[in-house]
Design a protein around this motif. Sequence first.
Motif, PDB file in Angstrom:
ATOM      1  N   HIS A  40       0.832  -1.210   0.000  1.00  0.00           N
ATOM      2  CA  HIS A  40       0.000   0.000   0.000  1.00  0.00           C
ATOM      3  C   HIS A  40       0.865   1.258   0.000  1.00  0.00           C
ATOM      4  O   HIS A  40       0.592   2.213  -0.733  1.00  0.00           O
ATOM      5  CB  HIS A  40      -0.907   0.004   1.234  1.00  0.00           C
ATOM      6  N   THR A  41       1.917   1.241   0.794  1.00  0.00           N
ATOM      7  CA  THR A  41       2.766   2.432   0.940  1.00  0.00           C
ATOM      8  C   THR A  41       3.592   2.720  -0.304  1.00  0.00           C
ATOM      9  O   THR A  41       3.676   3.875  -0.751  1.00  0.00           O
ATOM     10  CB  THR A  41       3.709   2.255   2.147  1.00  0.00           C
ATOM     11  N   PHE A  42       4.177   1.695  -0.888  1.00  0.00           N
ATOM     12  CA  PHE A  42       5.163   1.913  -1.944  1.00  0.00           C
ATOM     13  C   PHE A  42       4.642   1.659  -3.354  1.00  0.00           C
ATOM     14  O   PHE A  42       5.347   1.933  -4.322  1.00  0.00           O
ATOM     15  CB  PHE A  42       6.394   1.047  -1.684  1.00  0.00           C
ATOM     16  N   SER A  43       3.410   1.165  -3.477  1.00  0.00           N
ATOM     17  CA  SER A  43       2.856   0.959  -4.817  1.00  0.00           C
ATOM     18  C   SER A  43       1.544   1.710  -5.006  1.00  0.00           C
ATOM     19  O   SER A  43       1.422   2.549  -5.890  1.00  0.00           O
ATOM     20  CB  SER A  43       2.646  -0.531  -5.096  1.00  0.00           C
ATOM     21  N   TYR A  44       0.563   1.426  -4.157  1.00  0.00           N
ATOM     22  CA  TYR A  44      -0.752   2.048  -4.359  1.00  0.00           C
ATOM     23  C   TYR A  44      -0.682   3.564  -4.332  1.00  0.00           C
ATOM     24  O   TYR A  44      -1.263   4.239  -5.198  1.00  0.00           O
ATOM     25  CB  TYR A  44      -1.755   1.562  -3.302  1.00  0.00           C
ATOM     26  N   THR A  45       0.011   4.123  -3.357  1.00  0.00           N
ATOM     27  CA  THR A  45       0.045   5.582  -3.232  1.00  0.00           C
ATOM     28  C   THR A  45       0.723   6.233  -4.436  1.00  0.00           C
ATOM     29  O   THR A  45       0.332   7.332  -4.845  1.00  0.00           O
ATOM     30  CB  THR A  45       0.771   5.997  -1.946  1.00  0.00           C
ATOM     31  N   VAL A  46       1.699   5.559  -5.023  1.00  0.00           N
ATOM     32  CA  VAL A  46       2.378   6.098  -6.205  1.00  0.00           C
ATOM     33  C   VAL A  46       1.424   6.137  -7.394  1.00  0.00           C
ATOM     34  O   VAL A  46       1.320   7.146  -8.102  1.00  0.00           O
ATOM     35  CB  VAL A  46       3.623   5.253  -6.549  1.00  0.00           C
ATOM     36  N   GLY A  47       0.692   5.041  -7.612  1.00  0.00           N
ATOM     37  CA  GLY A  47      -0.264   5.005  -8.709  1.00  0.00           C
ATOM     38  C   GLY A  47      -1.387   6.008  -8.532  1.00  0.00           C
ATOM     39  O   GLY A  47      -1.782   6.704  -9.476  1.00  0.00           O
ATOM     40  N   ALA A  48      -1.916   6.098  -7.302  1.00  0.00           N
ATOM     41  CA  ALA A  48      -3.020   7.015  -7.033  1.00  0.00           C
ATOM     42  C   ALA A  48      -2.593   8.467  -7.228  1.00  0.00           C
ATOM     43  O   ALA A  48      -3.316   9.267  -7.833  1.00  0.00           O
ATOM     44  CB  ALA A  48      -3.543   6.801  -5.607  1.00  0.00           C
ATOM     45  N   TYR A  49      -1.416   8.825  -6.726  1.00  0.00           N
ATOM     46  CA  TYR A  49      -0.946  10.197  -6.881  1.00  0.00           C
ATOM     47  C   TYR A  49      -0.697  10.521  -8.356  1.00  0.00           C
ATOM     48  O   TYR A  49      -1.069  11.599  -8.833  1.00  0.00           O
ATOM     49  CB  TYR A  49       0.336  10.420  -6.080  1.00  0.00           C
TER      50      TYR A  49
END
Length: 485
Positions: free
Chosen positions: A150-159
């Motif tokens: 969640h920290t290193f993949s999802y947040t990057v894609g969402a941003y």
Amino acid sequence: MELPPNLRPDESSPDYLNKGDNAWQLTAATLVALQSMPGLVILYGGMVKQKWAVNSSLMAVYAFAATLICWVGWGYQMSFGDKLVDFWGKPAVAMGGDFLMGQAFLGYFPTATMVWFQFGFAGITTVLIGGALLGRMNFGAWVVFVPLWHTFSYTVGAYSVWSPHGWLAKMGVIDFAGGFVIHLSSGVAGFTAAYWVGPRSEEDRKNFKPNNILMMLGGAGLLWMGWTGFNGGAPYASNTVASLAVINTHVCAATSLVTWLLLDISVTGGKPSAIGVVNGTITGLVCITPAAGVVQCWAAMLMGLISGSLPWYTLNVLHHKIGLLRHVDDTFAIFHTHAVAGALGGVLTGVLAVPKLSRLFYMVPDWEKYIGLAYAIRTGRTRAGLMQLRNQLVGIVFIVCLNVVVTSLICLLIKMFVPLRMSEEELGIGDAEVHGEVAYAISSSSSSDHRFENHKVNSMYDVDEEYPSVVSKTPSSSIFEMYKV
């Protein structure tokens, strides 16, 4: 002219607040959350082999809860907060009273509402990844995997895709409600993690029939109806775009379901399958997600025809021809139903997006750049349509590369400290060994219950019987063995 009392601003209803929008957004957020809890919990619990029902459901429950903690702790701000780099926001908490009560970065409602709505998306993404790993991933490794991914993949894609400061958002990528951020991400991440975790036991790969098809269909139904909030909440307003997104969502899903079902019957010469119905529904829902509010209803039906056939082909034909697909044990075919369908939806959005609908959704000065290739050719703006299609493809490539790399690094890191895969003993026994619990307690630990032993007299009713019981010579302690899967 004075406003009615219920419309007058006060300390709890500030000037920026649109009560109708806020009510709908909270409702939509809760519908999205219900897709995971209990939707996917029920779907997973019913769709797996009986001995994995508890483990599969608990993986979903844990992922949902852990993601919420990460989300308010740092994930929301890294996805939608102040810019750190072009693809990532600065980590910060989203729990302060002033912050949560202030106006959200989009929409006429509090930030607290936005945090809750966007959490529904973040939570279901990690739960979906679990669908590729059921039946063999070490629960301890899963406990670590969820917050790291969640920290290193999802947040990057969402941003990158959804934040106004993200580089893909600025480029003009259209992802109405998460075809890229949620479904393409979860499909690719799940497939990659499945590669590193390894396969289920040989026995389970050969025989993994659902333990409760009715429960599976019930979970799928919650998932389908919950998509009303999934796509209907994406405009952040109770408006015409939300209405269009909702009807398009269900038309595409229904068309995809029927298409998949007919292919199961006609092409393979098989029987109508409940699992096929679930897969067809999901591929339709996933495919329409990046386009729901920016395409016409006829286009949604066309997308349903394609999403019910192309992923069907990749799952039932290509899967058996391509070595990598055969080698990786993707338990619920998350790659086909989410990665393939999500990418397909992204490409079709680049072809079928309507300029007027894009303007109504984005409400930005440079809205004219959002145009599908089909409409661009029709209006003499072919170059703009090709640019939109290029943007969609760039978004797909970025999300795929991001998740392959980050998911691989996370799995390799966890593997240094915790085994990714269960032990052979755990794989052989299942829930009883891993959790000390079983989903269906159909046997008694006591051997004192002799009601079903083969007696001439029926001890339950104390009546003489001429014929022995149908469960004769089956002691109560071994009843479980009869049904053990």
